[in-house]
Design a protein around this motif. Structure first.
Motif, PDB file in Angstrom:
ATOM      1  N   UNK A 218       0.875  -1.173   0.000  1.00  0.00           N
ATOM      2  CA  UNK A 218       0.000   0.000   0.000  1.00  0.00           C
ATOM      3  C   UNK A 218       0.917   1.230   0.000  1.00  0.00           C
ATOM      4  N   UNK A 219       1.114   1.817  -1.187  1.00  0.00           N
ATOM      5  CA  UNK A 219       2.024   2.966  -1.320  1.00  0.00           C
ATOM      6  C   UNK A 219       1.262   4.253  -1.032  1.00  0.00           C
ATOM      7  N   UNK A 220       1.896   5.116  -0.235  1.00  0.00           N
ATOM      8  CA  UNK A 220       1.264   6.385   0.154  1.00  0.00           C
ATOM      9  C   UNK A 220       2.241   7.528  -0.116  1.00  0.00           C
ATOM     10  N   UNK A 251      -5.285   2.072   1.227  1.00  0.00           N
ATOM     11  CA  UNK A 251      -6.233   0.969   1.115  1.00  0.00           C
ATOM     12  C   UNK A 251      -6.240   0.363  -0.277  1.00  0.00           C
ATOM     13  N   UNK A 252      -5.187   0.661  -1.068  1.00  0.00           N
ATOM     14  CA  UNK A 252      -5.088   0.167  -2.445  1.00  0.00           C
ATOM     15  C   UNK A 252      -3.802  -0.653  -2.559  1.00  0.00           C
ATOM     16  N   UNK A 304      -3.399  11.414  -3.378  1.00  0.00           N
ATOM     17  CA  UNK A 304      -2.482  11.206  -4.509  1.00  0.00           C
ATOM     18  C   UNK A 304      -2.298   9.717  -4.789  1.00  0.00           C
ATOM     19  N   UNK A 305      -2.054   9.386  -6.075  1.00  0.00           N
ATOM     20  CA  UNK A 305      -1.934   7.974  -6.454  1.00  0.00           C
ATOM     21  C   UNK A 305      -0.478   7.612  -6.783  1.00  0.00           C
ATOM     22  N   UNK A 306      -0.296   6.370  -7.227  1.00  0.00           N
ATOM     23  CA  UNK A 306       1.054   5.867  -7.468  1.00  0.00           C
ATOM     24  C   UNK A 306       1.739   6.645  -8.588  1.00  0.00           C
ATOM     25  N   UNK A 307       0.972   7.024  -9.583  1.00  0.00           N
ATOM     26  CA  UNK A 307       1.561   7.831 -10.658  1.00  0.00           C
ATOM     27  C   UNK A 307       2.150   9.143 -10.085  1.00  0.00           C
ATOM     28  N   UNK A 308       1.401   9.802  -9.198  1.00  0.00           N
ATOM     29  CA  UNK A 308       1.910  11.024  -8.560  1.00  0.00           C
ATOM     30  C   UNK A 308       3.199  10.737  -7.779  1.00  0.00           C
ATOM     31  N   UNK A 309       3.206   9.591  -7.095  1.00  0.00           N
ATOM     32  CA  UNK A 309       4.394   9.252  -6.295  1.00  0.00           C
ATOM     33  C   UNK A 309       5.608   9.055  -7.188  1.00  0.00           C
TER      34      UNK A 309
END
Ligand code: WQD
Length: 319
Positions: A218-220, A251-252, A304-309
């Motif tokens: 779960x990447x944040x 939660x993803x 924010x999502x994984x692409x943003x990260x």
């Protein structure tokens, strides 16, 4: 009310400091600069160079700056290192917290936010980890975080301060690419390192019981995580009876292969693939947060999502 941010010159700490300031809070940083960088501390924020293990430094910082709350992020955070040097981790993370709690109690500091970790859960065998999932840490690092949470609860019950422990899942990304932060030894920066070396990213095991066989996390985004600290600080400032332990994740679940594919898309190499290596000992197949409690209690959820990260981490990496 001034907040002392220990570890405020670290990667996560610097984002927490920036977010607290944007929320209008007065902040002072304590950091021993062992891994922190003083360039990360913004102008106008006092930096006390010293360790939480040093009671005299804590006493002076709390008295001089009128500290009424603490956000405690200072500590050692490498799982592999903690296996090799457990006693160092007990000293820095557990004894460091004990000294800090003594200062908090003696100065009547009213509020504490603690940097905990999903590592407290160990090898969770559930789809989404709730705060009631049993904690069975597998590393000395995870153990120091679980013990830390329990020390805080006991000390708070005896000495009457409010507290929130935040269990971070997999933190990634950057809000300040101009600092050129390359991040810790985690998956996304390690993929960048391999690309920079002209090598394919490494995949530690593709025979896990997951859809593509690689581990799910779960990447944040670190900016979202910083906002979770702001939400905790608001709650503590408003409610002196606060006593919470919360997950901070989206939660993803995202697999290692999905991360590599996103990195490929961001760096302009859609053919980017990993090379499969042996499993890393102690890696859970899946570690994904249930993020309901933090939303209900603190009104926080990630934006924010994984692409943003990956994009922000790459901007910082290539700076
Ligand atoms: C993620 C996934 C690897 C590198 C740890 C701590 C946690 C927190 C964050 C601290 C795993 C795989 C990695 C690579 C890979 N620490 N991987 N190739 O282990 O989930 O969490 O760091 O504060 O407490 O436990 O994070 O980024 O190391 O790994 O395949 O080159 O990526 O096996 O499945 P991890 P990670």
């Amino acid at each position: 009310m001034t907040w002392l941010v220990t570890g405020g010159a670290g990667y996560i700490g610097a984002h927490v400091v920036a977010a607290l300031r944007a929320d209008g809070r007065s902040v002072v940083v304590l950091d021993d600069l062992s891994t922190g960088l003083k360039e990360r501390v913004p102008d106008g924020v006092p930096l006390v160079v010293g360790s939480v293990l040093d009671r005299a430094v804590l006493d002076a910082a709390i008295a001089e700056h009128g500290v009424r709350g603490v956000v405690h992020l200072a500590g050692k955070k490498r799982v592999d290192e903690s296996v090799a040097e457990p006693l160092r981790y007990f000293h820095e993370n557990v004894e460091g917290l004990r000294v800090l709690l003594t200062a908090i109690a003696d100065h009547g500091v009213g509020a504490l936010v603690f940097s905990s970790s999903a590592a407290v859960y160990g090898m969770p065998d559930v789809d989404r980890v709730t705060e009631r999932t049993p904690c069975v840490p597998l590393s000395p690092y995870g153990l120091t975080k679980l013990v830390g949470e329990q020390m805080i609860a006991a000390a708070a019950a005896a000495h009457g301060f409010a507290h929130v422990s935040i269990r971070y899942f997999n933190v990634a990304g950057a809000a300040t690419p101009e600092l050129g932060d390359r991040g810790a030894a985690n998956l996304i920066p390690m993929v960048f390192e391999r690309i920079a070396a002209g090598l394919p990213p490494r995949v530690f095991g593709d025979d896990y019981p997951t859809p593509d066989g690689t581990c799910i996390r779960d990447y944040i985004h670190v900016s979202d995580l910083a906002e979770a600290h702001v939400a905790a600080v608001r709650r503590l400032a408003a409610d002196p009876a606060t006593a919470l332990v919360v997950n901070a994740g989206r939660g993803v679940g995202v697999s290692v292969r999905e991360i590599i594919a996103t990195v490929g898309a961001v760096v302009g190499d859609p053919e980017l693939r990993g090379v499969v290596e042996a499993r890393r000992p102690g890696d859970p197949a899946r570690s994904v947060a249930a993020a309901d409690l933090i939303r209900a209690e603190l009104g926080w959820s990630a934006r924010l999502d994984v692409r943003d990260m990956v994009e922000s981490a790459w901007a910082s990496w290539t700076r």
